[in-house]
Design an enzyme around this catalytic site. Sequence first.
Site, PDB file in Angstrom:
ATOM      1  N   HIS A   8       8.282  14.412   7.378  1.00 51.16           N
ATOM      2  CA  HIS A   8       7.920  14.067   8.748  1.00 51.16           C
ATOM      3  C   HIS A   8       8.616  12.794   9.208  1.00 51.16           C
ATOM      4  O   HIS A   8       9.145  12.038   8.405  1.00 51.16           O
ATOM      5  CB  HIS A   8       6.401  13.927   8.917  1.00 51.16           C
ATOM      6  CG  HIS A   8       5.786  12.795   8.152  1.00 51.16           C
ATOM      7  ND1 HIS A   8       5.258  12.946   6.891  1.00 51.16           N
ATOM      8  CD2 HIS A   8       5.618  11.480   8.470  1.00 51.16           C
ATOM      9  CE1 HIS A   8       4.777  11.788   6.481  1.00 51.16           C
ATOM     10  NE2 HIS A   8       4.995  10.873   7.416  1.00 51.16           N
ATOM     11  N   HIS A  81       8.708   5.323  10.870  1.00 52.30           N
ATOM     12  CA  HIS A  81       9.240   5.595   9.533  1.00 52.30           C
ATOM     13  C   HIS A  81       9.704   7.043   9.419  1.00 52.30           C
ATOM     14  O   HIS A  81       9.396   7.869  10.276  1.00 52.30           O
ATOM     15  CB  HIS A  81       8.196   5.291   8.451  1.00 52.30           C
ATOM     16  CG  HIS A  81       7.005   6.215   8.467  1.00 52.30           C
ATOM     17  ND1 HIS A  81       5.905   6.013   9.261  1.00 52.30           N
ATOM     18  CD2 HIS A  81       6.752   7.361   7.788  1.00 52.30           C
ATOM     19  CE1 HIS A  81       5.026   6.979   9.062  1.00 52.30           C
ATOM     20  NE2 HIS A  81       5.526   7.817   8.181  1.00 52.30           N
ATOM     21  N   GLU A 130       9.116   6.299   3.746  1.00 48.80           N
ATOM     22  CA  GLU A 130       7.963   6.735   2.971  1.00 48.80           C
ATOM     23  C   GLU A 130       8.417   7.827   2.015  1.00 48.80           C
ATOM     24  O   GLU A 130       9.186   8.711   2.398  1.00 48.80           O
ATOM     25  CB  GLU A 130       6.877   7.272   3.903  1.00 48.80           C
ATOM     26  CG  GLU A 130       5.635   7.771   3.186  1.00 48.80           C
ATOM     27  CD  GLU A 130       4.584   8.329   4.144  1.00 48.80           C
ATOM     28  OE1 GLU A 130       3.452   8.546   3.682  1.00 48.80           O
ATOM     29  OE2 GLU A 130       4.892   8.559   5.335  1.00 48.80           O
TER      30      GLU A 130
END
Length: 138
Positions: A8, A81, A130
């Site tokens: 994502h 992010h 991440e």
Amino acid sequence: MMLGPLNHVGIATPSIEAAVARYRDLLGATMIREPFDLPAQGVRVCFIDTPTSQIELLEPLGENSPITRFLAKNPAGGQHHVCFEVPDLHAAKAELEAKGATILGEPRIGAHGTLVIFVHPKDMGGVLTELMETPRGH
């Protein structure tokens, strides 16, 4: 370490409702999940599914949220992010640290219910990155 798929893109927003309306009305998003609170990370989260990944909308839960600090610098919101899957988060963390990367905090449970870590933007060309352990069954 084996870098997996992009899971994502995290988008900080002052209002999940307004952001959902933009993705729905401007881009035709239809697979919009119910927002939920993630108090351990100080955020309210809403996922929008795309054919190959997700958009993670992040709204602050209180003044101590990392999203509150982000929005202070970027009042309209923006990309916060990117998140990639890895098969073994602990192995990825150990390898990154051995290579000199800075990991922000310890592994913790993320919005998908799996372990996550964040790699400092200075080690990733200015992008907060991440890494999440690939959910079981994927």
